[in-house]
Design a protein around this motif. Structure first.
Motif, PDB file in Angstrom:
ATOM      1  N   MET A 128      82.768  12.737 -28.931  1.00 38.31           N
ATOM      2  CA  MET A 128      82.077  13.050 -30.013  1.00 38.31           C
ATOM      3  C   MET A 128      81.190  14.101 -29.871  1.00 38.31           C
ATOM      4  SD  MET A 128      80.938   9.485 -31.644  1.00 38.31           S
ATOM      5  CE  MET A 128      79.701  10.174 -32.689  1.00 38.31           C
ATOM      6  N   ASP A 129      81.033  14.441 -28.410  1.00 38.47           N
ATOM      7  CA  ASP A 129      80.247  15.492 -28.264  1.00 38.47           C
ATOM      8  C   ASP A 129      78.701  15.092 -28.300  1.00 38.47           C
ATOM      9  OD1 ASP A 129      79.849  19.236 -28.443  1.00 38.47           O
ATOM     10  OD2 ASP A 129      79.576  17.925 -26.527  1.00 38.47           O
ATOM     11  N   ILE A 130      78.269  14.102 -28.087  1.00 36.05           N
ATOM     12  CA  ILE A 130      76.957  13.744 -28.149  1.00 36.05           C
ATOM     13  C   ILE A 130      76.640  12.814 -26.718  1.00 36.05           C
ATOM     14  CG2 ILE A 130      76.912  13.503 -30.732  1.00 36.05           C
ATOM     15  CD1 ILE A 130      76.703  10.461 -30.260  1.00 36.05           C
TER      16      ILE A 130
ATOM     17  N   GLY B 107      68.800   2.985 -33.639  1.00 40.00           N
ATOM     18  CA  GLY B 107      68.636   4.190 -34.505  1.00 40.00           C
ATOM     19  C   GLY B 107      67.943   3.894 -35.835  1.00 40.00           C
ATOM     20  N   LYS B 108      67.444   4.722 -36.569  1.00 43.04           N
ATOM     21  CA  LYS B 108      66.707   4.992 -37.525  1.00 43.04           C
ATOM     22  C   LYS B 108      67.500   5.605 -38.767  1.00 43.04           C
ATOM     23  CE  LYS B 108      62.509   3.709 -36.059  1.00 43.04           C
ATOM     24  NZ  LYS B 108      61.955   2.599 -36.231  1.00 43.04           N
ATOM     25  N   ALA B 109      68.474   6.555 -38.360  1.00 40.91           N
ATOM     26  CA  ALA B 109      69.285   7.083 -39.503  1.00 40.91           C
ATOM     27  C   ALA B 109      70.627   7.572 -38.609  1.00 40.91           C
ATOM     28  CB  ALA B 109      68.486   8.007 -39.984  1.00 40.91           C
ATOM     29  N   ILE B 110      71.433   7.886 -39.528  1.00 39.51           N
ATOM     30  CA  ILE B 110      72.773   8.481 -38.766  1.00 39.51           C
ATOM     31  C   ILE B 110      72.971   9.672 -39.694  1.00 39.51           C
ATOM     32  CG2 ILE B 110      74.229   6.788 -40.220  1.00 39.51           C
ATOM     33  CD1 ILE B 110      76.098   6.918 -37.704  1.00 39.51           C
ATOM     34  N   ARG B 111      73.520  10.856 -39.464  1.00 39.36           N
ATOM     35  CA  ARG B 111      73.980  11.664 -40.065  1.00 39.36           C
ATOM     36  C   ARG B 111      75.489  11.485 -40.483  1.00 39.36           C
ATOM     37  NH1 ARG B 111      71.365  14.385 -35.580  1.00 39.36           N
ATOM     38  NH2 ARG B 111      69.348  15.457 -36.418  1.00 39.36           N
ATOM     39  N   PHE B 112      75.839  12.190 -41.588  1.00 37.37           N
ATOM     40  CA  PHE B 112      77.088  12.145 -42.042  1.00 37.37           C
ATOM     41  C   PHE B 112      77.977  12.589 -41.133  1.00 37.37           C
ATOM     42  CE2 PHE B 112      76.540   9.930 -46.006  1.00 37.37           C
ATOM     43  CZ  PHE B 112      75.770  10.697 -46.839  1.00 37.37           C
ATOM     44  N   SER B 113      77.772  13.713 -40.664  1.00 39.60           N
ATOM     45  CA  SER B 113      78.570  14.299 -39.474  1.00 39.60           C
ATOM     46  C   SER B 113      78.971  13.478 -38.407  1.00 39.60           C
ATOM     47  CB  SER B 113      77.959  15.841 -39.151  1.00 39.60           C
ATOM     48  OG  SER B 113      76.599  15.564 -38.531  1.00 39.60           O
ATOM     49  N   THR B 114      78.147  12.660 -38.080  1.00 41.44           N
ATOM     50  CA  THR B 114      78.035  11.761 -36.995  1.00 41.44           C
ATOM     51  C   THR B 114      79.055  10.640 -37.427  1.00 41.44           C
ATOM     52  OG1 THR B 114      75.678  12.404 -36.048  1.00 41.44           O
ATOM     53  CG2 THR B 114      77.003  10.313 -35.166  1.00 41.44           C
ATOM     54  N   LEU B 115      78.765  10.074 -38.549  1.00 36.00           N
ATOM     55  CA  LEU B 115      79.564   9.091 -39.016  1.00 36.00           C
ATOM     56  C   LEU B 115      81.052   9.467 -39.248  1.00 36.00           C
ATOM     57  CD1 LEU B 115      79.487   6.181 -40.158  1.00 36.00           C
ATOM     58  CD2 LEU B 115      78.834   7.046 -42.499  1.00 36.00           C
ATOM     59  N   GLU B 116      81.248  10.731 -39.736  1.00 31.92           N
ATOM     60  CA  GLU B 116      82.466  11.339 -39.937  1.00 31.92           C
ATOM     61  C   GLU B 116      83.282  11.437 -38.486  1.00 31.92           C
ATOM     62  OE1 GLU B 116      82.417  15.363 -41.817  1.00 31.92           O
ATOM     63  OE2 GLU B 116      84.512  15.547 -41.112  1.00 31.92           O
ATOM     64  N   LYS B 117      82.663  11.887 -37.646  1.00 31.88           N
ATOM     65  CA  LYS B 117      83.193  11.949 -36.164  1.00 31.88           C
ATOM     66  C   LYS B 117      83.841  10.560 -35.617  1.00 31.88           C
ATOM     67  CE  LYS B 117      80.912  16.019 -34.075  1.00 31.88           C
ATOM     68  NZ  LYS B 117      79.992  16.301 -33.219  1.00 31.88           N
ATOM     69  N   ILE B 118      82.816   9.576 -35.790  1.00 27.63           N
ATOM     70  CA  ILE B 118      83.018   8.284 -35.297  1.00 27.63           C
ATOM     71  C   ILE B 118      84.461   7.775 -36.382  1.00 27.63           C
ATOM     72  CG2 ILE B 118      82.214   5.623 -35.361  1.00 27.63           C
ATOM     73  CD1 ILE B 118      79.468   6.850 -35.006  1.00 27.63           C
ATOM     74  N   CYS B 119      84.426   7.820 -37.340  1.00 32.46           N
ATOM     75  CA  CYS B 119      85.481   7.534 -38.291  1.00 32.46           C
ATOM     76  C   CYS B 119      86.952   8.067 -37.810  1.00 32.46           C
ATOM     77  CB  CYS B 119      85.257   7.516 -39.789  1.00 32.46           C
ATOM     78  SG  CYS B 119      84.169   6.439 -40.352  1.00 32.46           S
ATOM     79  N   GLU B 120      86.543   9.542 -37.588  1.00 29.20           N
ATOM     80  CA  GLU B 120      87.832  10.256 -37.156  1.00 29.20           C
ATOM     81  C   GLU B 120      88.705   9.830 -35.851  1.00 29.20           C
ATOM     82  OE1 GLU B 120      87.029  14.511 -37.244  1.00 29.20           O
ATOM     83  OE2 GLU B 120      88.506  14.858 -35.803  1.00 29.20           O
ATOM     84  N   ILE B 121      87.474   9.549 -34.857  1.00 30.41           N
ATOM     85  CA  ILE B 121      87.961   9.044 -33.686  1.00 30.41           C
ATOM     86  C   ILE B 121      88.520   7.924 -33.552  1.00 30.41           C
ATOM     87  CG2 ILE B 121      87.275   8.883 -30.994  1.00 30.41           C
ATOM     88  CD1 ILE B 121      85.160  11.100 -31.793  1.00 30.41           C
TER      89      ILE B 121
END
Lengths: 167, 79
Positions: B25-27, B40-54
């Motif tokens: 995920m490069d984090i 976590g308090k919030a999650i970015r859409f981009s992070t969620l997208e990467k998680i779902c992709e991987i």
């Protein structure tokens, strides 16, 4: 010029504040001697010196609050020097500084009232008292301003924490 | 918190470790750990997208709404 970190404005200001603390303590020792002398004169019957004694005593008491405020300011500047900016400790320090400034304004307000009561002549009231009231109002406004700044600072910390925990 | 992150469940299903996922995920591991442990308090859409992709899953597999019994589930959380 950078504000945070070593060799920043905060570190230079820290040195300046420490010098001011030292000079204030020296000045307070001199004021203590004058206050003690004035008290002795008033006790010995020189009632015309009461208003002067009230002024000097008030300045002496306010001096303690001023030194305490400066000590808290050095803590705040030390944190900025260590690049600790948005921290709950800084919020506490700022709150204490604003309370001390409020305390100072209350002392000057009381001094102003007592000065009117014990003033020897109207010229004293017009010159010294007007100055005292102006100082009281300035310090009250400063205290309110610091409290507002503190609330904004707390909000900024809240946003930072939320941002730090946004993945 | 009413929103629960079931990242560990999906990671177990896909047999992928936290460090491996963080690398893909490069984090940082620390940040992913915050997410996994529900800190976590919030999650970015981009992070969620990467998680779902991987992890080849849907957002609903990662995020679950569990209302708090205390306040009837009226907590607001931002994604």
């Amino acid at each position: 010029m950078k504000i945070l970190g070593k060799n920043s404005l905060s570190s230079k200001l820290l040195i300046g504040v420490r010098v001011i603390i030292f000079l204030t303590i020296v000045a307070m020792m001199l004021i203590a001697m004058i206050t003690f002398k004035d008290f002795r004169d008033v006790i010995n019957g020189q009632t015309e010196k009461i208003s002067e004694t009230v002024l000097i005593t008030g300045v002496f008491i306010a001096g303690f609050l001023f030194v305490a405020m400066l000590i808290y300011l050095t803590s705040f500047l030390s944190n900025l020097k260590e690049e600790i900016c948005f921290d709950d400790g800084n919020v506490t320090i700022l709150r204490r500084i604003s309370n001390l400034v409020l305390g100072g304004s209350i002392i000057y307000g009381i001094m102003s009232v007592l000065h009117i009561v014990f003033a020897n002549n109207y010229m004293d009231i017009i010159t010294y008292n007007a100055f005292l009231w102006i100082l009281t109002i300035i310090m009250l406004c400063l205290s309110i301003g610091l409290k507002m700044f503190n609330e904004i600072y707390k909000k900024a910390i809240e946003f930072k924490k939320e941002n730090d925990f946004t993945i | 918190m009413a929103i629960v992150v079931n990242l560990d469940v999906m990671m177990a299903k896909r047999k992928i470790s936290l460090s491996e996922l963080a690398e893909k995920m490069d984090i940082t591991l620390a940040n992913l750990s915050i997410l996994k442990n529900n800190k976590g308090k919030a999650i970015r859409f981009s992070t969620l997208e990467k998680i779902c992709e991987i992890l080849e899953c849907e957002p609903k597999d990662i995020l679950e709404y569990v209302p708090d019994k205390r306040d009837g589930g009226n907590n607001e959380r931002r994604i």
